[in-house]
Write a protein that holds these residues in place. Structure first.
Motif, PDB file in Angstrom:
ATOM      1  N   PRO A 186       0.837  -1.203   0.000  1.00 28.58           N
ATOM      2  CA  PRO A 186       0.000   0.000   0.000  1.00 28.58           C
ATOM      3  C   PRO A 186       0.876   1.259   0.000  1.00 28.58           C
ATOM      4  CG  PRO A 186      -0.719  -1.555   1.688  1.00 28.58           C
ATOM      5  CD  PRO A 186       0.588  -2.063   1.168  1.00 28.58           C
ATOM      6  N   ILE A 187       0.337   2.316  -0.558  1.00 29.76           N
ATOM      7  CA  ILE A 187       1.030   3.600  -0.540  1.00 29.76           C
ATOM      8  C   ILE A 187       0.373   4.449   0.536  1.00 29.76           C
ATOM      9  CG2 ILE A 187       1.558   5.677  -1.878  1.00 29.76           C
ATOM     10  CD1 ILE A 187       1.297   3.957  -4.414  1.00 29.76           C
ATOM     11  N   GLU A 188       1.198   4.992   1.441  1.00 29.06           N
ATOM     12  CA  GLU A 188       0.632   5.818   2.494  1.00 29.06           C
ATOM     13  C   GLU A 188       1.021   7.272   2.261  1.00 29.06           C
ATOM     14  OE1 GLU A 188       0.718   4.568   6.422  1.00 29.06           O
ATOM     15  OE2 GLU A 188       0.314   2.450   5.950  1.00 29.06           O
ATOM     16  N   VAL A 189       0.038   8.141   2.397  1.00 32.58           N
ATOM     17  CA  VAL A 189       0.267   9.558   2.114  1.00 32.58           C
ATOM     18  C   VAL A 189      -0.214  10.380   3.306  1.00 32.58           C
ATOM     19  CG1 VAL A 189      -0.199  11.489   0.563  1.00 32.58           C
ATOM     20  CG2 VAL A 189      -0.128   9.148  -0.335  1.00 32.58           C
ATOM     21  N   ASP A 190       0.627  11.298   3.769  1.00 25.00           N
ATOM     22  CA  ASP A 190       0.197  12.262   4.781  1.00 25.00           C
ATOM     23  C   ASP A 190      -0.047  13.581   4.062  1.00 25.00           C
ATOM     24  OD1 ASP A 190      -0.144  14.133   6.753  1.00 25.00           O
ATOM     25  OD2 ASP A 190       1.254  13.147   8.126  1.00 25.00           O
ATOM     26  N   LEU A 191      -1.328  13.960   4.021  1.00 31.62           N
ATOM     27  CA  LEU A 191      -1.705  15.133   3.223  1.00 31.62           C
ATOM     28  C   LEU A 191      -1.010  16.413   3.709  1.00 31.62           C
ATOM     29  CD1 LEU A 191      -5.520  14.534   2.657  1.00 31.62           C
ATOM     30  CD2 LEU A 191      -3.623  14.081   1.119  1.00 31.62           C
ATOM     31  N   ARG A 192      -0.519  16.414   4.976  1.00 28.45           N
ATOM     32  CA  ARG A 192       0.156  17.606   5.482  1.00 28.45           C
ATOM     33  C   ARG A 192       1.570  17.713   4.920  1.00 28.45           C
ATOM     34  NH1 ARG A 192      -1.224  15.995  11.579  1.00 28.45           N
ATOM     35  NH2 ARG A 192      -0.390  14.115  10.603  1.00 28.45           N
ATOM     36  N   GLN A 193       2.078  16.597   4.445  1.00 30.44           N
ATOM     37  CA  GLN A 193       3.466  16.615   3.969  1.00 30.44           C
ATOM     38  C   GLN A 193       3.576  16.439   2.450  1.00 30.44           C
ATOM     39  OE1 GLN A 193       5.645  13.605   6.118  1.00 30.44           O
ATOM     40  NE2 GLN A 193       4.962  14.403   8.105  1.00 30.44           N
ATOM     41  N   GLN A 194       2.596  15.770   1.886  1.00 30.37           N
ATOM     42  CA  GLN A 194       2.717  15.404   0.476  1.00 30.37           C
ATOM     43  C   GLN A 194       1.440  15.797  -0.259  1.00 30.37           C
ATOM     44  OE1 GLN A 194       3.622  11.257   0.215  1.00 30.37           O
ATOM     45  NE2 GLN A 194       4.845  11.451  -1.625  1.00 30.37           N
ATOM     46  N   GLU A 195       1.607  16.152  -1.487  1.00 27.18           N
ATOM     47  CA  GLU A 195       0.425  16.559  -2.241  1.00 27.18           C
ATOM     48  C   GLU A 195      -0.167  15.363  -2.985  1.00 27.18           C
ATOM     49  OE1 GLU A 195      -0.922  20.096  -5.323  1.00 27.18           O
ATOM     50  OE2 GLU A 195       1.073  20.130  -4.431  1.00 27.18           O
ATOM     51  N   LEU A 196      -1.478  15.228  -2.861  1.00 29.54           N
ATOM     52  CA  LEU A 196      -2.168  14.132  -3.546  1.00 29.54           C
ATOM     53  C   LEU A 196      -3.351  14.717  -4.310  1.00 29.54           C
ATOM     54  CD1 LEU A 196      -2.573  10.916  -3.780  1.00 29.54           C
ATOM     55  CD2 LEU A 196      -4.330  11.277  -2.047  1.00 29.54           C
ATOM     56  N   ALA A 197      -3.421  14.406  -5.571  1.00 23.55           N
ATOM     57  CA  ALA A 197      -4.551  14.890  -6.364  1.00 23.55           C
ATOM     58  C   ALA A 197      -5.381  13.710  -6.847  1.00 23.55           C
ATOM     59  CB  ALA A 197      -4.044  15.705  -7.553  1.00 23.55           C
ATOM     60  N   ILE A 198      -6.700  13.789  -6.621  1.00 27.69           N
ATOM     61  CA  ILE A 198      -7.598  12.771  -7.167  1.00 27.69           C
ATOM     62  C   ILE A 198      -8.028  13.234  -8.557  1.00 27.69           C
ATOM     63  CG2 ILE A 198      -9.767  11.537  -6.860  1.00 27.69           C
ATOM     64  CD1 ILE A 198      -7.673  10.881  -4.760  1.00 27.69           C
ATOM     65  N   GLU A 199      -7.625  12.479  -9.548  1.00 31.93           N
ATOM     66  CA  GLU A 199      -7.949  12.858 -10.931  1.00 31.93           C
ATOM     67  C   GLU A 199      -9.362  12.412 -11.307  1.00 31.93           C
ATOM     68  OE1 GLU A 199      -6.318  14.495 -13.186  1.00 31.93           O
ATOM     69  OE2 GLU A 199      -4.284  14.675 -12.403  1.00 31.93           O
ATOM     70  N   GLY A 200      -9.813  11.355 -10.666  1.00 31.67           N
ATOM     71  CA  GLY A 200     -11.150  10.867 -10.995  1.00 31.67           C
ATOM     72  C   GLY A 200     -11.427   9.517 -10.371  1.00 31.67           C
ATOM     73  N   LEU A 201     -12.643   9.038 -10.596  1.00 31.19           N
ATOM     74  CA  LEU A 201     -13.064   7.746 -10.079  1.00 31.19           C
ATOM     75  C   LEU A 201     -13.148   6.734 -11.217  1.00 31.19           C
ATOM     76  CD1 LEU A 201     -16.078   8.776  -7.809  1.00 31.19           C
ATOM     77  CD2 LEU A 201     -13.748   8.220  -7.094  1.00 31.19           C
ATOM     78  N   GLY A 202     -12.680   5.532 -10.907  1.00 28.78           N
ATOM     79  CA  GLY A 202     -12.883   4.461 -11.870  1.00 28.78           C
ATOM     80  C   GLY A 202     -14.347   4.032 -11.857  1.00 28.78           C
ATOM     81  N   VAL A 203     -15.020   4.087 -12.998  1.00 29.08           N
ATOM     82  CA  VAL A 203     -16.437   3.717 -13.042  1.00 29.08           C
ATOM     83  C   VAL A 203     -16.675   2.472 -13.894  1.00 29.08           C
ATOM     84  CG1 VAL A 203     -17.279   6.042 -12.600  1.00 29.08           C
ATOM     85  CG2 VAL A 203     -16.859   5.320 -14.949  1.00 29.08           C
ATOM     86  N   GLY A 204     -15.607   1.974 -14.504  1.00 24.22           N
ATOM     87  CA  GLY A 204     -15.767   0.787 -15.326  1.00 24.22           C
ATOM     88  C   GLY A 204     -14.452   0.382 -15.960  1.00 24.22           C
ATOM     89  N   VAL A 205     -14.452  -0.795 -16.555  1.00 23.98           N
ATOM     90  CA  VAL A 205     -13.244  -1.307 -17.195  1.00 23.98           C
ATOM     91  C   VAL A 205     -13.592  -1.831 -18.578  1.00 23.98           C
ATOM     92  CG1 VAL A 205     -11.457  -3.090 -17.113  1.00 23.98           C
ATOM     93  CG2 VAL A 205     -12.160  -1.955 -15.012  1.00 23.98           C
ATOM     94  N   ILE A 206     -12.715  -1.585 -19.517  1.00 28.87           N
ATOM     95  CA  ILE A 206     -12.836  -2.219 -20.831  1.00 28.87           C
ATOM     96  C   ILE A 206     -11.531  -2.955 -21.122  1.00 28.87           C
ATOM     97  CG2 ILE A 206     -13.058  -1.833 -23.309  1.00 28.87           C
ATOM     98  CD1 ILE A 206     -14.747   0.580 -22.725  1.00 28.87           C
ATOM     99  N   ARG A 207     -11.663  -4.248 -21.455  1.00 28.85           N
ATOM    100  CA  ARG A 207     -10.469  -5.016 -21.824  1.00 28.85           C
ATOM    101  C   ARG A 207     -10.539  -5.302 -23.311  1.00 28.85           C
ATOM    102  NH1 ARG A 207     -10.619  -9.310 -18.297  1.00 28.85           N
ATOM    103  NH2 ARG A 207     -10.068  -7.657 -16.840  1.00 28.85           N
ATOM    104  N   PRO A 208      -9.674  -4.664 -24.083  1.00 27.64           N
ATOM    105  CA  PRO A 208      -9.781  -4.762 -25.538  1.00 27.64           C
ATOM    106  C   PRO A 208      -9.298  -6.090 -26.092  1.00 27.64           C
ATOM    107  CG  PRO A 208      -8.234  -3.015 -24.861  1.00 27.64           C
ATOM    108  CD  PRO A 208      -8.602  -3.772 -23.630  1.00 27.64           C
ATOM    109  N   THR A 209      -8.454  -6.798 -25.360  1.00 27.84           N
ATOM    110  CA  THR A 209      -7.990  -8.096 -25.856  1.00 27.84           C
ATOM    111  C   THR A 209      -8.023  -9.110 -24.720  1.00 27.84           C
ATOM    112  OG1 THR A 209      -5.748  -7.322 -25.425  1.00 27.84           O
ATOM    113  CG2 THR A 209      -6.468  -7.296 -27.708  1.00 27.84           C
ATOM    114  N   LEU A 210      -8.256 -10.349 -25.097  1.00 27.04           N
ATOM    115  CA  LEU A 210      -8.289 -11.396 -24.067  1.00 27.04           C
ATOM    116  C   LEU A 210      -7.053 -12.284 -24.183  1.00 27.04           C
ATOM    117  CD1 LEU A 210     -11.998 -12.539 -23.887  1.00 27.04           C
ATOM    118  CD2 LEU A 210     -10.687 -11.204 -22.245  1.00 27.04           C
TER     119      LEU A 210
END
Lengths: 210, 210
Positions: A186-210
């Motif tokens: 796991p990656i642990e982040v302390d928001l007081r020391q490190q900057e973390l940006a949430i770019e978005g939420l995963g809402v689904g997956v597409i697998r183009p090849t099997l």
DNA sequence: CCGGCTACTGTATATATTTACAGTTATTAA
DNA sequence: TTAATAACTGTAAATATATACAGTAGCCGG
């Protein structure tokens, strides 16, 4: 006037035509229009069609039954007809926004109603850290762009110019980015020391090849 | 017979209908069909339509002008149906073809170029037997309709009226349907004793919710 | 107050379209 | 051989559909 605006009634008529085509796969007749709106005269429908034709949102083929066509302008008037393609984001260059032009590899039209929330773009996943969630290397993650995340959601996060996909967990100023694979830590982040940006939420997956 | 095949002529007629809709946005009439094919009688078109209706590739609304609809099965017959939506097949009722109307839950427009091969429909996967391949319960498997499969490919197979998704392996008349989950056992089939139908190949996965 | 637009009713009709009925010819499966 | 199916011709008719013409009423900008 350059922009011919539709009246409320005309928009209703246009919506009905659009929905009728969606449902039946062919356009309605004058009498079907009249029946729906309660017109006692087919001419009421006729004149509405003429008005919509004049305003360039529909086309009418003369002497042809059901000869109504939705023109491109109609898409701007009646909602839900939109079908904009989703950009595919590949390797995200350090320091550039995810959706920067240089990161866009391709564009695909994917039905937005397919997913739990409307996706804004597709992100190609690298690595196996989310294998347990069924997200494999090369998969395309459908991402809904938002800076807010709740515990347990799968997020696209940016940490030190690196973009990663992980499961999100927050307790106060301490955020954990959890992989779904015992081989990864796991990656642990302390928001007081490190900057973390949430770019978005995963809402689904597409697998183009099997 | 479950798989009703179209004649060459019927395929031509179906193609014309498909192209006509593509071009005009509404289906052709009997006389437009007749004109195109040089029929001197509108009844020639009529009987072709009845045949196509009987083979479940088109629907005909009675007493309605241009009341022709392309059914999901039509897509497997006529190529180049670029922007047609993919039918979503849910639970497959025993004894019915996968693409039978009663099994279609919904339709989604998904860019066909996204996948390694052109998908014909989406199949909702139930169970976790393919978890190791990143195919989870509720996932939508993009299926390319073909009766031929090679070793190692992920197939949609029908065995005793049951439809399953497994990895395919064949040695002579002995076929193994391999799960990708240690909790499940492989299915062994002797083609001389048991009937096995390959409904199609898995060419991609869509996971609508995370 | 007028002309033009929207939003209809009401009637009428030409024609576009579906569809039934009666055949013909060739091919294929039982 | 027979029956079924495919692939048509040819005619006819019911009905579905487009569309013209004649009005009514309300609203708006000039």
């Amino acid at each position: 006037m350059i922009t011919e605006t539709l009246t409320k009634r005309q928009r209703e008529v246009l919506s009905f035509i659009s929905e009728f085509i969606e449902k039946h796969k062919f356009p309605p007749t004058r009498s079907e229009l009249s029946k729906h709106f309660g017109f006692r005269s087919p001419n009421a429908a006729e004149s509405h069609l003429r008005a919509l034709e004049k305003k360039a949102v529909i086309g009418i083929e003369r002497g042809v039954s059901r000869g109504i066509t939705l023109l491109p302008l109609a898409m701007t008037e009646v909602p839900g007809t939109a079908n904009t393609p989703l950009p595919l984001v590949g390797r995200v260059a350090a320091g550039s926004p995810v959706l920067a032009q240089e990161n866009i590899e391709d564009e695909y039209r994917v039905d937005p109603t397919l997913f739990s929330a409307r996706p804004h773009y597709l992100l190609r996943v690298t690595g196996m850290s989310m294998r347990g969630a069924g997200i494999l290397d090369g998969d395309l993650l459908a991402v809904h762009r938002t800076p807010e995340a709740r515990n347990g959601q799968i997020v696209v996060a940016r940490l030190d110019d690196e973009v990663t996909v992980k499961r999100f967990r927050q307790e106060g100023s301490r955020v954990e980015l959890l992989p779904e694979n015992p081989d990864f830590d796991p990656i642990e982040v302390d928001l007081r020391q490190q900057e973390l940006a949430i770019e978005g939420l995963g809402v689904g997956v597409i697998r183009p090849t099997l």
